[in-house]
Each structure stands twice: as structure tokens, then as C-alpha cells.
Design an enzyme around this catalytic site. Structure first.
Site, PDB file in Angstrom:
ATOM      1  CE1 TYR A   1     -12.135  42.444  43.698  1.00 63.04           C
ATOM      2  CE2 TYR A   1     -14.033  43.822  43.971  1.00 63.04           C
ATOM      3  CZ  TYR A   1     -13.074  42.765  43.144  1.00 63.04           C
ATOM      4  OH  TYR A   1     -13.825  42.149  42.544  1.00 63.04           O
TER       5      TYR A   1
ATOM      6  CB  SER B   1     -16.387  44.536  40.794  1.00 64.00           C
ATOM      7  OG  SER B   1     -17.288  44.892  41.875  1.00 64.00           O
TER       8      SER B   1
END
Length: 246
Positions: free
Chosen positions: A141, A128
Site C-alpha cells: 500500500y 497517504s
């Protein structure tokens, strides 16, 4: 025909990838949604659709036992809360570490042992942009994705003598269900409707490209962003703010 195991296969990037890869390869789908797995099992060349809780380390290791895997796509991800770190529930921290990083370690190790015996293979990590630069509200995250990115680099170096390829694909904002648990029913409006995000099929195309280059080529990393999102930039541009040309 390769046999490809895809985690997080029931929605978003995973679902788009399964639909694309099953045209030419055998696919093992891993997910949690029973109805979605049943639907995936009807796709030609989907050889298994398996329900698994990736936060369970033993279950993760069992996924690679007795299954012939040529390609592993670590796609599953969890973002159960978008709270600031001080307010982040402990169970949310544990879920993100378990699913986004610990499961990846166990699955990769199991698949890698098979690949070393065969002398070939390909391991893909769906990372990501949050693992490449900071995103407020995504501290844990982002940390799990950054850890996975470094793991991919170290693994690639460790496997240099083997014909085993390692690829990280790091997308920016992508239309998916990832934020639904963290933000709720309004996730689509807040994150996507006023912007021009990537579609799951865009990321699936990038992964498929990396899988299908010649055997002597290793696509080490692909960063794929919406045109209105810039890594390191301070803002994401709404469609209404973008300059138009006549």
C-alpha cells in the site's frame, strides 16, 4: 460551474468531498456500492453516479470517454490485507497495485487529454502518509502511494507549460472504511477509538481549498496529520497520553 469526477465517492473522504463540492460544482461519483451510489445521485448537482471496478483497466479508461471533466480527484484506495509482506496474498498485492496505482494512471491519462485540449484543468491525487514514511503492515500500500506521489511530481513538471494544476493531498490516519477489509470489524477500535484521527471532512476541506485557490496558484502538496501523529515518529499518541493544560 466545473465538472468534477471523484473516485471512491461512496464513503469516507470521497463521500465527504462529494457533499462539499456539490454545493458549487457538478460532480460525477464513481464507486462500487450500489445503494450508496443511489443515495449520492439524489444530491443536487451530482450529475452521474457510476458503478465501476477500478481494477479493470478498460473500465477505467472508459470512465473518461464522452465525459467533460474539468477536475479529476483520484481518491479511491484499497488495502485488502494488513499482513506482513511475506504472508500477503498475491490477490491482495494485485488489488492494491491495480486500484491504487494502475487505475490512477489510466484515469489521469484520459482526463489529461481532455484538459490539454481545453487548456485548463486540475488533477488531484489523494495520497497517504504511508507513501511518505514506512508503515509496517502497509508495504505494498505504501509503495503504491509513494509511486503516485512521484508520478504527481513528474506530471506537474511535464505540464509546466499548460494551465493544468496537479495536487497531492497526503493525510495521516483518517477515520474511514479503508482498514475494515484488512482488519475486520475491530478496525474502529484498534485504529480510531483511543486516538484522535482526522475526519473525512478534514481531508475534504483540504482538497476543496486546493481546488478553489486563484487560477495562477498551484497547491502542489498538502500533508495533513492528526495532532498526535508525526511523520517519521515512532509512535502515535493516544488521547489519554496527551498532556492537558489547565
Amino acid at each position: 460551474m466545473r465538472r468534477i469526477l471523484v473516485t471512491g465517492a461512496t464513503s469516507g473522504i470521497g463521500r465527504a468531498l462529494v457533499e462539499k463540492l456539490a454545493r458549487t460544482d457538478e460532480v460525477i461519483c464513481i464507486g462500487r456500492n450500489a445503494d450508496a451510489l443511489k443515495a449520492l445521485s439524489q444530491i443536487p448537482n451530482v450529475v452521474e453516479a457510476v458503478s465501476c471496478d477500478l481494477s479493470d483497466s478498460v473500465a477505467c479508461r472508459n470512465l473518461t470517454e464522452g465525459r467533460d471533466i474539468d477536475v479529476l480527484v483520484n481518491n479511491a484506495g484499497a488495502l485488502p490485507s494488513s499482513s506482513g509482506f511475506a504472508d500477503l496474498p498475491p490477490e491482495a498485492i494485485n488489488t492494491m497495485i491495480d486500484v491504487n496505482f494502475r487505475a490512477v494512471m489510466h484515469l489521469t491519462q484520459g482526463a489529461l487529454r481532455q484538459m490539454q485540449k481545453k487548456g485548463r484543468g486540475h488533477i488531484v491525487f489523494v495520497g497517504s502518509s504511508a507513501g511518505l514514511f514506512p508503515h509496517p503492515g502497509a508495504t505494498v500500500y505504501g509503495a503504491t502511494k509513494a509511486a503516485t506521489s512521484l508520478f504527481a511530481d513528474a506530471l506537474r513538471a511535464e505540464l509546466a507549460e499548460w494551465r493544468i494544476r496537479v495536487t497531492e493531498v497526503a493525510p495521516g490516519r483518517t477515520r474511514s472504511d479503508l482498514y475494515r477489509e484488512a482488519i475486520g470489524a475491530g478496525a474502529s477500535g484498534q485504529l480510531y477509538d483511543e486516538y484522535e484521527p482526522l475526519e473525512p471532512s478534514d481531508v475534504a476541506d483540504a482538497i476543496a481549498y486546493a481546488l478553489n485557490v486563484p487560477d495562477h496558484v498551484d497547491v502542489s502538496r498538502i500533508e495533513i496529520m492528526p495532532i498526535g501523529q508525526v511523520a517519521g515518529g515512532g509512535r502515535t499518541i493516544k488521547k489519554s497520553e496527551m498532556k492537558q493544560t489547565s
